[in-house]
Design an enzyme around this catalytic site. Structure first.
Site, mmCIF file in Angstrom:
data_model
loop_
_atom_site.group_PDB
_atom_site.id
_atom_site.type_symbol
_atom_site.label_atom_id
_atom_site.label_comp_id
_atom_site.label_asym_id
_atom_site.label_seq_id
_atom_site.Cartn_x
_atom_site.Cartn_y
_atom_site.Cartn_z
ATOM 1 N N GLU A 38 -7.539 0.584 -1.431
ATOM 2 C CA GLU A 38 -8.270 0.132 -2.766
ATOM 3 C C GLU A 38 -9.550 -0.185 -2.136
ATOM 4 O O GLU A 38 -9.809 -1.047 -1.428
ATOM 5 C CB GLU A 38 -7.291 -1.127 -3.018
ATOM 6 C CG GLU A 38 -7.713 -1.461 -4.360
ATOM 7 C CD GLU A 38 -7.096 -2.604 -5.119
ATOM 8 O OE1 GLU A 38 -6.008 -2.814 -4.481
ATOM 9 O OE2 GLU A 38 -7.322 -3.018 -5.974
ATOM 10 N N ARG A 266 2.419 -4.458 9.674
ATOM 11 C CA ARG A 266 1.107 -4.778 9.649
ATOM 12 C C ARG A 266 0.466 -5.469 10.704
ATOM 13 O O ARG A 266 1.318 -6.228 11.405
ATOM 14 C CB ARG A 266 0.450 -5.391 8.226
ATOM 15 C CG ARG A 266 1.027 -6.762 7.951
ATOM 16 C CD ARG A 266 0.174 -7.439 6.792
ATOM 17 N NE ARG A 266 0.271 -6.620 5.504
ATOM 18 C CZ ARG A 266 -0.847 -6.400 4.866
ATOM 19 N NH1 ARG A 266 -1.973 -6.663 5.382
ATOM 20 N NH2 ARG A 266 -0.784 -5.624 3.822
ATOM 21 N N LYS A 276 -8.102 -9.023 2.353
ATOM 22 C CA LYS A 276 -9.268 -8.837 1.803
ATOM 23 C C LYS A 276 -9.742 -9.726 0.693
ATOM 24 O O LYS A 276 -11.034 -10.085 0.788
ATOM 25 C CB LYS A 276 -9.197 -7.660 1.078
ATOM 26 C CG LYS A 276 -9.443 -6.183 2.282
ATOM 27 C CD LYS A 276 -9.460 -4.953 1.263
ATOM 28 C CE LYS A 276 -8.302 -4.410 0.901
ATOM 29 N NZ LYS A 276 -8.455 -3.206 0.204
HETATM 30 P P1 ATP Z 1 -5.207 -6.729 1.292
HETATM 31 O O1 ATP Z 1 -3.603 -7.155 1.006
HETATM 32 O O2 ATP Z 1 -5.808 -7.644 2.073
HETATM 33 O O3 ATP Z 1 -5.628 -6.541 -0.009
HETATM 34 P P2 ATP Z 1 -4.440 -4.059 1.494
HETATM 35 O O4 ATP Z 1 -3.060 -3.878 2.445
HETATM 36 O O5 ATP Z 1 -3.598 -4.240 0.000
HETATM 37 O O6 ATP Z 1 -4.996 -5.282 1.962
HETATM 38 P P3 ATP Z 1 -5.225 -1.395 1.054
HETATM 39 O O7 ATP Z 1 -6.668 -1.239 0.784
HETATM 40 O O8 ATP Z 1 -4.448 -1.308 -0.099
HETATM 41 O O9 ATP Z 1 -5.473 -2.978 1.717
HETATM 42 O O10 ATP Z 1 -4.888 -0.922 2.348
HETATM 43 C C1 ATP Z 1 -5.014 0.608 2.735
HETATM 44 C C2 ATP Z 1 -4.081 0.885 3.718
HETATM 45 O O11 ATP Z 1 -4.095 0.206 4.850
HETATM 46 C C3 ATP Z 1 -2.622 0.615 3.183
HETATM 47 O O12 ATP Z 1 -2.004 1.800 3.455
HETATM 48 C C4 ATP Z 1 -2.170 -0.349 3.930
HETATM 49 O O13 ATP Z 1 -0.684 -0.358 4.528
HETATM 50 C C5 ATP Z 1 -2.773 -0.419 5.315
HETATM 51 N N1 ATP Z 1 -3.027 -1.695 5.782
HETATM 52 C C6 ATP Z 1 -3.875 -2.928 5.120
HETATM 53 N N2 ATP Z 1 -3.711 -3.729 6.151
HETATM 54 C C7 ATP Z 1 -3.057 -3.667 7.056
HETATM 55 C C8 ATP Z 1 -2.735 -4.298 8.430
HETATM 56 N N3 ATP Z 1 -3.203 -5.640 8.574
HETATM 57 N N4 ATP Z 1 -2.478 -3.660 9.363
HETATM 58 C C9 ATP Z 1 -1.954 -2.241 9.089
HETATM 59 N N5 ATP Z 1 -2.266 -1.434 7.871
HETATM 60 C C10 ATP Z 1 -2.985 -2.272 7.134
HETATM 61 MG MG MG Z 2 -3.011 -2.515 -0.938
#
Ligand code: ATP
Ligand code: MG
Length: 565
Positions: A38, A266, A276
């Protein structure tokens, strides 16, 4: 066969699924994954893990990976983030398939799917307020109640949904909900929202839309539209999987690829936050200098800090994929960068906390050039000359006036080796009126050139130094962990992660380096002998050279020497 069994055991659980699918010729043996960020922040090391996983799998199994921006929430998203994400994925060494893709490009198709669901009696326009929806939702142990709008005529829902799209209703007045099961034990199946009204301008579609699809609806259908075979996501989405599958059951064409969602744990790391939202807070509240502050766990921060793409990829491979949540020691990431820079970086000498040494028996107004090896791990990196003369600087803490027995560096009457230079012995300590040591007077042994013993006599310590006349002055930024506790997220009652910021996480010193670094380019990495790995910061100008400390050396020579003793 035994060989095959062994091979199978070394595969991670996702690879096992994929190999089974290939063996069954599922989807014609194709493997298509996607990385779906995102664009509401910069990528962090957790995303890097996901990138390495998604792209790594399609490299291994000859498929391809899409980069899809999940841009369904216009109020939090920005092109700045899109650009930074593309840059980071490329920098990590991966190439996505074709153009970068956007969920917003599918808004029209998603809208049509929604219409289809309404027509099939599987979705309805609901006029409950957010509070009412929450009240009617029930609890995990108690069934929810059906919305009074649930069984309104299909034609009415179609009519209202079109009006929602056209911006004829206020935000919060109506929503489109999937008609599933208000009594489902899975709360995500209790008539989840598909669309909400949002009168926000979108960074790609402008003011065209007044409704935006919810993540749970848009995400899976985007995977389907793109023909993703394996939709890899983090564990918290496991409970969303039945919904993901429910939408596909309604929409998917049997002849097309049906994505399979697979969850993995994760990445969490000690002394770090990975959300984020919280990283954004560090930036907006100016706790750090920006998203690419070298203390940030962002890909851009790590890059600026001196991490290489190889080191991050190696780290991601080393930690593997897990099915259960765990926390990785930050030291493992540091190990990976040390390992990589040890092979690649040029050694130089630099002094961060200088103490002047006068070599009293060295001729005045004279100097010489001494050869030094650029990288003992890699002969092809050659050697360079470093200037040496009557006055040099050494590290203040390489001298002790009253040294304990196990101190193998310089002390009165003690002989040490100057790296690549000579043996010197300290004869005299010069102090100012306050008793502070201002310089040392030493003598050198001209026969010990190159640091070699002339007669088999041993010196225990070897220290680094820089010539006092020919050198480069630099600003050096020494970083420590951004947080002073292992888990800044799990904090005591009433405390915030911001309360655990390490006040010592950035220390700036003026260092003195050997002249060869004058030619250093932005981002170039060096090992400062005995001190660690450092790289040239973006703030460097023609007038001012700025270094970041990437990481310290784990075992300085002294520590090794101490252990051997
Ligand atoms: P946040 O919850 O911090 O906003 P997010 O997971 O919503 O992070 P996205 O931009 O949706 O952020 O993430 C893009 C991809 O990265 C998703 O497929 C997610 O599963 C993966 N991802 C995000 N954080 C992690 C992590 N800590 N470890 C492994 N993969 C991750
Ligand atoms: Mg997400």
């Amino acid at each position: 066969m035994v060989v095959n069994e062994e091979k199978k055991e070394s595969l991670n659980f996702i690879e096992q699924i994929i190999e089974e699918d290939i063996a069954n010729n599922k989807n014609g043996g194709r493997i298509i994954t996607r990385f779906p960020p995102e664009p509401n922040g910069y990528l962090h090391i957790g995303h890097a893990k996901s990138i390495c996983l998604n792209f790594g799998l399609t490299q291994k199994y000859n498929g391809f990976t899409n980069l899809r921006f999940d841009d369904t929430n216009p109020t939090k998203e920005d092109v700045e983030y899109v650009d930074s994400i593309k840059k980071d994925v490329e920098w990590l060494g991966f190439k996505w398939h074709g153009q970068d893709l956007y969920t917003s490009d599918y808004f029209e198709i998603l809208y049509d799917f929604a219409i289809q669901l309404i027509k099939d009696g599987k979705a309805y326009v609901c006029e409950q307020t957010a509070e009412e929806i929450a009240q009617y939702k029930g609890t995990p142990t108690q069934a929810g109640k059906e919305s009074p709008w649930r069984n309104r005529p299909i034609a009415e829902s179609l009519y209202l949904f079109a009006k929602m799209k056209n911006g004829e209703f206020e935000e919060g007045k109506m929503s489109l909900r999937a008609k599933i099961d208000m009594a489902s034990p899975n709360m995500h199946m209790r008539d989840p929202l598909m669309y909400r009204i949002k009168k926000a301008s979108h960074h790609r579609t402008g003011n065209k839309w007044n409704i935006y699809p919810m993540y749970d609806y848009a995400h899976g259908q985007s995977d389907y539209i793109e023909g993703i075979t394996h939709s890899i996501c983090t564990l918290e989405f496991e409970v969303h999987r039945p919904l993901y599958d429910w939408f596909l059951d309604q929409i998917a064409d049997k002849n097309k690829i049906r994505p399979r969602q697979i969850e993995f744990a994760r990445l969490n790391m000690t002394y770090t936050i990975m959300s984020k939202r919280k990283l954004l807070q560090l930036v907006t509240e100016k706790k750090v200098l920006g998203w690419d502050d070298p203390r940030m766990p962002t890909v851009s921060g790590l890059r600026r800090r001196g991490y290489t793409p190889e080191s991050i990829r190696n780290f991601a491979n080393r930690i593997g994929v897990a099915k259960r949540d765990n926390t990785i020691d930050f030291a493992l990431l540091e190990f990976s960068i040390r390992e990589d820079l040890n092979k690649k970086s040029k050694r130089v000498m630099g002094v961060l906390d200088p103490l002047k040494v006068v070599i009293t028996n060295y001729p005045e107004n004279s100097s010489e050039e001494l050869p030094a090896i650029n990288n003992p791990e890699d002969e092809t990196m050659g050697s360079r000359n470093i200037p040496f003369s009557r006055e040099i600087f050494i590290e203040k803490d390489d001298f002790m006036e009253t040294a304990p027995k196990n101190f193998f560096r310089l002390a009165p009457g003690v002989e040490v080796r100057l790296r690549y230079s000579y043996f010197i012995t300290c004869n005299n300590v010069v102090k100012d009126e306050n008793g502070e040591i201002v310089e040392l007077h030493c003598t050198y042994d001209p026969l010990s050139k190159g640091g070699k013993s002339p007669d088999g006599r041993k010196v225990k310590g070897t220290i680094h130094w820089v010539d006092a006349n020919q050198n480069v002055k630099t600003e050096i930024r020494l970083y420590d962990r951004l947080f002073s506790v292992e888990n800044p997220d799990k904090n005591e009652e009433g405390a915030s992660f911001l309360d655990y910021i390490n006040p010592e996480s950035l220390k700036i010193v003026q260092g003195i380096l050997e002249p060869s670094v004058k030619k250093a380019k932005i981002s170039e990495s060096f090992q400062f002998e005995r001190l660690g790995y450092f790289c040239v910061d973006y703030d460097t100008t023609d007038e001012k050279l700025v270094f970041n400390r990437t990481v310290t050396l784990k075992d300085s020579w002294t520590k090794i020497a101490n252990k051997l003793e």
